[in-house]
Write a protein that holds these residues in place. Structure first.
Motif, short mmCIF file in Angstrom:
data_model
loop_
_atom_site.label_atom_id
_atom_site.label_comp_id
_atom_site.label_asym_id
_atom_site.label_seq_id
_atom_site.Cartn_x
_atom_site.Cartn_y
_atom_site.Cartn_z
N UNK A 133 0.99 -1.64 0.25
CA UNK A 133 0.05 -0.01 -0.35
C UNK A 133 1.21 0.92 -0.12
N UNK A 134 2.18 0.91 1.01
CA UNK A 134 2.11 3.09 0.50
C UNK A 134 3.59 2.33 -0.73
N UNK A 135 4.01 1.33 -0.77
CA UNK A 135 4.97 1.51 -2.48
C UNK A 135 3.97 2.20 -3.64
N UNK A 136 2.55 2.00 -3.11
CA UNK A 136 1.06 2.23 -4.19
C UNK A 136 1.17 3.98 -4.05
N UNK A 137 1.59 4.83 -2.48
CA UNK A 137 1.89 5.54 -2.69
C UNK A 137 2.84 6.60 -3.37
N UNK A 138 4.06 5.97 -3.25
CA UNK A 138 5.13 6.11 -4.15
C UNK A 138 6.40 5.64 -3.06
N UNK A 139 5.87 5.36 -2.18
CA UNK A 139 7.23 4.95 -1.26
C UNK A 139 8.58 4.31 -1.27
#
Length: 305
Positions: free
Chosen positions: A265-271
Motif C-alpha cells: 500500500x505505501x509503495x502504491x503511494x510512492x514509498x
C-alpha cells in the motif's frame, strides 16, 4: 545563530513533526524520532501510562531567531527517566549542555542511590558523547536500532485461509486494544478503559491513515494480528508501529501478511523504503537490515541535585 529555550506548547506538535520530516537524513540529525514514534507515543503511550495531560509540561523546546524550532527534549511519557533529543540541525555544545541540564532536572526518575537519567546518543556523535562523558554519564550495553528495507521488490501477500485483512475504519479501538494487550502480554489491562481510549486517540493522530492501520481478523471477526504503518510522503518511506500477533495465532504468517499488505500500500503511494525500530530475526527475514543506532547513556544523580 541565537538559540533560546522555552516551554513546549500544544501547537508545537505539528511544528516538531514537520521538523522531524524536514531533518530526516540531514547531517547531524541522526537519532531523531520518525513520525511514527512522535504520533504513536502522544496518542497511545501517554494515554496508557496516564501522562497524556501532564506530558507537555515535561518537554523543552529551543527556537532560533525566527522562532523556528531547532531542538526538543522529550520523554516517551512512561516516566522511566529517559530523554530523547530531536534536532533540526547540529547545535552548538552550549545548547546541547542546556538540553542535558533540562533532561536531568525535568526527566530524571528516582532510583537506587539517587535519581537516574538515560539519554540516547546517536552512534558516532562525538559532540554529544564528549558532553555525556564530561557530565559523568556511562554508556550502557543497550541501544535503539532502526532497520530498513527497500520496496523495489515486494513479495506477494500470502494470508492463510480463514483470515481477512481489515483497515482502521473496520476495526474498533476496543478490538485493537484487546489484541495489543494480548500480543504484548498485559492482558489484564484490557479492563483498563485507558487502553481502548489510547487506540481511539491513535485514530485522531495527524499522520494516521486508516488504510494503513491493518488488522488480521479470524472467522469470528476477532483481531488476532495487526500492523500499523505511518507514511512520510516527503521522504517517501513508511514506518511500522506497532506490529503484533496474539499468542494463540502465532506461527501462521499473519503478521508477515499484514506487513506485506502494508508495504504494497505505501509503495502504491510512492514509498521507496520502509523502517522498523527492531533488529529481530523476524524482520530480517522480511528483508529489513540495521540502518542506524543510538546508544543509551546513563547518569545517576545525587539526591537533591
Amino acid at each position: 545563530m541565537n538559540v533560546k529555550f522555552r516551554r513546549y506548547r500544544t501547537e508545537d506538535f505539528i511544528a516538531v513533526r514537520d521538523m522531524l520530516v524536514a531533518g530526516f537524513a540531514q547531517p547531524g540529525t541522526a537519532g531523531n524520532w520518525m513520525i511514527d514514534r512522535w504520533n504513536f507515543c502522544r496518542a497511545v503511550s501517554h494515554t496508557m501510562h496516564n501522562t497524556y495531560d501532564t506530558w507537555e509540561s515535561t518537554v523543552g523546546v529551543w527556537t532560533d531567531d525566527k522562532g523556528m524550532i531547532a531542538g526538543v527534549v522529550n520523554s516517551e511519557g512512561e516516566e522511566r527517566g529517559e530523554a530523547f533529543f530531536q534536532v533540526r540541525f547540529p547545535l552548538t555544545s552550549a545548547v546541547y549542555e542546556e538540553m542535558f541540564d533540562f533532561a536531568e532536572h525535568s526527566l530524571a526518575m528516582p532510583s537506587t542511590g539517587g535519581r537516574v537519567i538515560r539519554i540516547r546518543i546517536p552512534a558516532g556523535d562525538a559532540v554529544r558523547e564528549s558532553i555525556a562523558q564530561s557530565r559523568g554519564y556511562r554508556q550502557l550495553d543497550w541501544d535503539d536500532t532502526l532497520s530498513m528495507r527497500s520496496l523495489q521488490q515486494l513479495e506477494p501477500v500470502k494470508l492463510p485461509p480463514g483470515y481477512r485483512i481489515r483497515s482502521g475504519t473496520e476495526v474498533t479501538g476496543e478490538a485493537k486494544a484487546l489484541a495489543h494487550a494480548r500480543a504484548f502480554g498485559y492482558y489484564e489491562a484490557e479492563q483498563d478503559h485507558s487502553v481502548p481510549l489510547a487506540f481511539e486517540r491513535m485514530k485522531q493522530a495527524p499522520d494516521y491513515r486508516p488504510e494503513l492501520d491493518l488488522s488480521v481478523v479470524d472467522a469470528s471477526g476477532e483481531v488476532v494480528s495487526f500492523c500499523t504503518l505511518w507514511y512520510d510522503g516527503q521522504n517517501r518511506h513508511g514506518i511500522l508501529e506497532p506490529v503484533g500477533t496474539i499468542p494463540a495465532a502465532r506461527k501462521q504468517g499473519l503478521a508477515r501478511a499484514a506487513i506485506q499488505e502494508g508495504l504494497h500500500r505505501i509503495a502504491a503511494y510512492g514509498a521507496e523504503s520502509a523502517y522498523v525500530g527492531s533488529t529481530m530475526d523476524f524482520y530480517k527475514r522480511l528483508g529489513f537490515e540495521p540502518a542506524a543506532s543510538s546508544y543509551v547513556w546513563e547518569k545517576v544523580l545525587e539526591p537533591g541535585s
